[in-house]
Design a protein around this motif. Structure first.
Motif: not given
Length: 405
Positions: A55-58, A256-257, A366-367
Motif C-alpha cells: 500500500v505504501k507504493c500508491n 509487489p507495489g 509508484a512512490y
C-alpha cells in the motif's frame, strides 16, 4: 493496449479544458484497466505466488479497491484503517515491517491483524508484550547489490543469527510461520531472486524444534518494466520449482507495489513561468540559449524520490498547437515550483515551450502520490481515474467520494 488508449484520450481532453478554464493545478490520470491487466499478467508469470500489494507504493483508494477485488493487501497501521474501510479483512493483511512501534503492534492485535515480520530479538520481546498470538515471518538479509534501492543494510537478519532468533521465538512461545526477504527495489539481476530463495531453503532445512515453517514471502522489487519483470519472474519460478516445489507444502506470497501501479499513472505539469539564460555551447562557437521552466510540482511533491526514476523522458502536450518534429530543441532545466533552489527536477533537451503549456510524465504511479507534500503552499496534484465499463463491471467497484472519467 486498451489501458494506454484510455489514458491518452482522457489527457488530451482534460488539458484543453484546463487551459480554457485557466487551471494550473497539476494532475494525474490513473488507469484502472492497466492495474487489472498487470494482475492478469502476474497470474501468468507467477501462478504459484499470491501477491500482497504494498500500500505504501500508491495508496489511492480506487487502486486499493481495484486490487482488493483481485488479491490480498499488504499494509502498516496508518494504512490499516484505510484498507479495512473498503472491506479488506484482517486475514488478508500483513504488517510487513520488521521494526514497529509498540503502539502499532497493539493496534494490529486489536484489529485482528496477526501476520507480521521480525528480524531481531528486541522485536520479539515487543511482540510478546503487544501481540503474543501473532503469526510471524522471519525476514532475512539477502544480496541486494544489484538493486537501485538497497534495503538489507536496514532490515533483515543475517543467516548466522537465524538459529538463535528462532530458538528465542520458541522460548517466548511465539509462532513463526515462515521466512521473508526483499532483494531491493528496481532489481536488475534476476539471479538475485534465485540466490535469496536458496538461502531461505537453508533456513527451512535447519528444522528448528517447535516450528512448522510453511510460508515463504519473496518480497517486492518487481519492476513495472515488462522485460525485467519477465526475466525476474522466470528466475523466481525456476528457483521455486527447485527448492520449494508445488508438493512441498510451502505457500508462496510476494509484496509487489511498483509492478502494479507504475505504468498506470501519468502526471501532467503546467508550465507557469519560464526564463531564458545564456550558456556556453557544446561546440564552443558563441553563446547558446538555455531555457528554464518552472512547473507546478517538483521534488517536494511527486518527484520526491527522483532516484527511483532515473530514465524519465517527459513529453509536451500543448493546448493550442501540436509539437512538430522539426522544431529545434534547446538545453532546458525543469524546476519545481517552490522557493528552494534544490527543487531542480531535471535537465533535458526540449522544444521551446510557452507559459500555459503542459509537460507529461508517463509511467509515474509508484512512490509519487503518497510521498507528496504541500510545502510552500503549492497544491498537490488532482487525481482523475479512467476505467472501461467492462473492467468496472468485473470489479464491481464502489464510486463513493471518487472521481472517475
Amino acid at each position: 493496449n486498451s489501458g494506454l488508449l484510455n489514458t491518452d484520450l482522457y489527457i488530451t481532453k482534460l488539458i484543453p479544458n484546463n487551459y480554457l478554464q485557466g487551471s494550473e493545478v497539476p494532475f494525474y490520470v490513473g488507469n484502472l484497466d492497466s492495474v487489472f491487466e498487470k494482475h492478469q499478467k502476474w497470474q501468468t508469470l507467477l501462478p504459484r505466488v499470491t501477491p500482497f500489494y504494498a500500500v505504501k507504493c500508491n495508496n489511492n483508494l480506487a487502486v486499493l479497491r481495484t486490487l482488493s477485488a483481485l488479491e490480498q493487501v499488504l499494509t502498516v497501521p496508518r494504512e490499516l484503517e484505510m484498507v479495512m474501510s473498503i472491506g479488506v479483512t484482517p486475514d488478508k493483511i500483513i504488517y510487513a515491517h520488521t521494526t514497529k512501534p509498540q503502539s502499532h503492534i497493539r493496534y494490529a492485535c486489536a484489529q485482528g491483524v496477526d501476520m507480521m515480520t521480525f528480524d531481531n530479538e528486541e522485536e520479539l520481546l515487543k511482540i510478546t508484550r503487544g501481540h503474543p498470538n501473532a503469526k510471524l515471518l522471519l525476514r532475512i538479509a539477502v544480496d541486494d547489490s544489484k538493486s537501485q534501492v538497497k534495503l538489507s543494510t536496514k532490515f533483515g537478519a543475517t543467516l548466522g543469527t537465524v538459529g538463535s532468533l528462532l530458538k528465542r521465538a520458541h522460548e517466548l512461545d511465539l509462532d513463526v510461520k515462515g521466512v521473508s526477504f526483499h532483494v531491493g527495489s528496481l532489481c536488475t539481476d534476476s539471479v538475485a531472486y534465485r540466490r535469496a530463495i536458496e538461502e531461505v531453503h537453508h533456513v527451512f532445512e535447519q528444522r528448528i524444534i517447535g516450528f512448522q515453517l510453511d510460508l515463504l514471502d519473496i518480497g517486492g522489487g518487481f519492476s513495472g518494466h515488462e522485460l525485467e519483470m519477465v526475466l525476474n519472474s522466470k528466475a523466481t519460478v525456476w528457483a521455486l520449482d527447485e527448492f520449494f516445489p508445488a508438493d512441498s507444502g510451502v505457500r508462496v506470497i510476494a509484496e509487489p507495489g511498483r509492478y502494479f501501479v507504475d505504468s498506470a499513472f501519468t502526471l501532467a505539469l503546467n508550465v507557469f513561468a519560464k526564463k531564458k539564460v545564456w550558456s556556453l555551447p557544446i561546440n564552443g562557437n558563441g553563446l547558446d540559449t538555455m531555457i528554464m521552466y518552472y512547473v507546478t510540482d517538483g521534488l517536494y511533491g511527486a518527484f520526491g524520490d527522483i532516484k527511483l526514476y532515473p530514465d524519465i523522458k517527459p513529453f509536451v502536450l500543448r493546448p493550442h498547437r501540436s509539437v512538430e518534429s522539426t522544431e529545434p530543441r534547446y538545453q532546458s532545466v525543469i524546476w519545481g515550483p517552490t522557493c528552494d533552489s534544490a527543487d531542480r527536477i531535471m535537465d533535458v533537451w526540449m522544444p521551446e515551450l510557452n507559459i500555459g503549456d503542459w509537460i507529461l510524465v508517463d509511467n509515474f504511479g509508484a512512490y509519487t502520490i503518497p510521498m507528496s507534500t504541500d510545502f510552500n503552499g503549492f497544491e498537490k496534484p488532482t487525481i482523475y481515474l479512467v476505467v472501461t465499463p467492462q473492467i468496472w463491471k468485473m470489479l464491481n467497484l464502489k464510486v463513493s467520494n471518487l472521481r472517475f472519467g
